[in-house]
Design an enzyme around this catalytic site. Structure first.
Site, mmCIF file in Angstrom:
data_model
loop_
_atom_site.group_PDB
_atom_site.id
_atom_site.type_symbol
_atom_site.label_atom_id
_atom_site.label_comp_id
_atom_site.label_asym_id
_atom_site.label_seq_id
_atom_site.Cartn_x
_atom_site.Cartn_y
_atom_site.Cartn_z
ATOM 1 N N ASP B 66 41.410 41.450 42.562
ATOM 2 C CA ASP B 66 42.237 42.476 41.933
ATOM 3 C C ASP B 66 41.887 43.862 42.485
ATOM 4 O O ASP B 66 42.766 44.669 42.793
ATOM 5 C CB ASP B 66 42.000 42.421 40.411
ATOM 6 C CG ASP B 66 42.581 43.608 39.675
ATOM 7 O OD1 ASP B 66 43.790 43.610 39.443
ATOM 8 O OD2 ASP B 66 41.820 44.542 39.344
ATOM 9 N N GLU B 136 45.191 36.727 43.032
ATOM 10 C CA GLU B 136 44.104 37.711 43.110
ATOM 11 C C GLU B 136 42.784 37.027 43.477
ATOM 12 O O GLU B 136 42.015 37.537 44.296
ATOM 13 C CB GLU B 136 43.973 38.459 41.777
ATOM 14 C CG GLU B 136 45.166 39.366 41.515
ATOM 15 C CD GLU B 136 45.056 40.150 40.221
ATOM 16 O OE1 GLU B 136 45.590 41.257 40.168
ATOM 17 O OE2 GLU B 136 44.434 39.642 39.253
#
EC number: 3.1.26.3
Lengths: 243, 243
Positions: B66, B136
């Site tokens: 992320d 992610e």
């Protein structure tokens, strides 16, 4: 006023001073001094540019530097704590890169002497995150000037390991649940923590929901009741901007 | 069960299939397949590890990925829009890396066929961000396996430019002010936008404050009244989790 290209080659004494200061901080001569000059330009002294409606200041570099700092801190914690979950990593990172904490680091490395701002607004600005923001902008400038690996070393060496005692950061654990309860009492709101569980005997997962005046306000999950509650309370504190 | 080191050298047919799939996605043979196996392990099938209380799943890699995705997207937008301010960059980035948007990209690159999860919980999970989270986590795995430059190219080429039409993202501009007003009407709350200004004639800065039931709820600044209001309204929408 010089055109940008001439300005770049100027030997303005102010630039010489800035070059020296940046070299002292980052440990290498800056290649493009304009990036650093911009990094220290607070929006209170920003100027209109060629593009109508856009004023140049350090805010764009701050946006970039914030993301670089967040990423390097994430990697640093990811590797330092191989058996801690993402809730822990997120929390420790947010303590390290908080407004307060970055303002402190920025002053320690001397950015308060470099930031250009409108002196008339000093009292207002002093309370804000001007120096921490300039530190993020500086990181953005270093990244553009020197690339990823250099910036990564700078952040790990000159920020994360030099200015933080990680054990202190970790042990300084706010009790989010108490903070939320105190908030509710202060505001005269009803608050309720609900716990539900799911999964087999040795693999239970808990979900905590915080209700404020009977409306669901924050939800947290975890492998223990306590952790689920703490996660929900942390999210509630984020929403309420208390900590 | 094999020890991690033996497992690494195993020629498990499941691993071979995964290796092929990853190679297809990232355009290069994975060096450490265990990272990718972990990236696709949803917490619903996580296992207890040697460290007590810690269960292995893709959540740590998701935390790392992320931050890598956020940073590369920040740099991409910073360079693409040299005359847009940080409010614009922040907003466009949050649209690109939103839960919804990443879920869509993840399905397009076929991650829905790779994620391991507890089939019994399928209906619950289908509504969540399982695939976007796995994307992610995959980015985190690529970063650890292949380093920064490779990951950067992967993100720019295979995610940002391939799956987004940037003009569409930009023009898809929600009117935050209307959203907040609609919310207030729905909830039966009083809402008020206040504007104050500061600075000299040609250098005015505006501050908009949104009051909900006479409590200050969100504040925004800008070089026009409209922009200050829009920024305040955007922050209010974030707090309220509407958009």
């Amino acid at each position: 006023m010089l055109s940008p290209i001439l300005e770049f080659f100027s030997s303005d004494p102010k630039d010489k001073k800035l070059k020296k200061a940046v070299e002292h901080i980052i440990g290498q001569k800056p290649s493009n001094i304009m990036l650093y000059r911009l990094a220290f330009m607070h929006s209170s002294v920003s100027k209109e540019t060629v593009a109508k409606g856009y004023k140049e200041s350090n805010e764009r570099l701050e946006f970039l530097g914030d993301s670089v700092l967040g990423m390097i801190t994430a990697e640093y914690l990811f590797k330092k704590f191989p058996f801690k979950d993402e809730g822990f990593l997120t929390e420790i990172r947010s303590r390290m890169v908080s407004r307060e904490s970055l303002n402190g680091v920025a002053r320690k490395i001397g950015l308060d002497k470099l930031v250009e701002y409108d002196g008339n607004r000093r009292t207002v600005l002093a309370r804000t995150s001007m120096y921490g923001d300039a530190l993020e902008a500086l990181i953005g400038a270093i990244y553009l000037d020197k690339g990823f690996q250099f910036t990564r070393k700078f952040i790990v060496k000159s920020i994360l390991t030099q200015h933080f005692d990680i054990d202190t950061v970790v042990s300084n654990n706010p009790n989010f649940k108490s903070l939320v309860i105190e908030w509710a009492q202060r505001e005269g709101k009803q608050i309720r923590f609900d716990i539900s569980e799911e999964g087999a005997k040795h693999n239970k997962e808990f979900t905590a929901t915080i209700y404020v005046d009977d409306d669901s306000f924050a939800v947290g999950q975890g492998y223990s009741k306590k952790k689920a509650e703490q996660t929900a309370a942390m999210k509630a504190c984020e929403k309420l901007e208390i900590s």
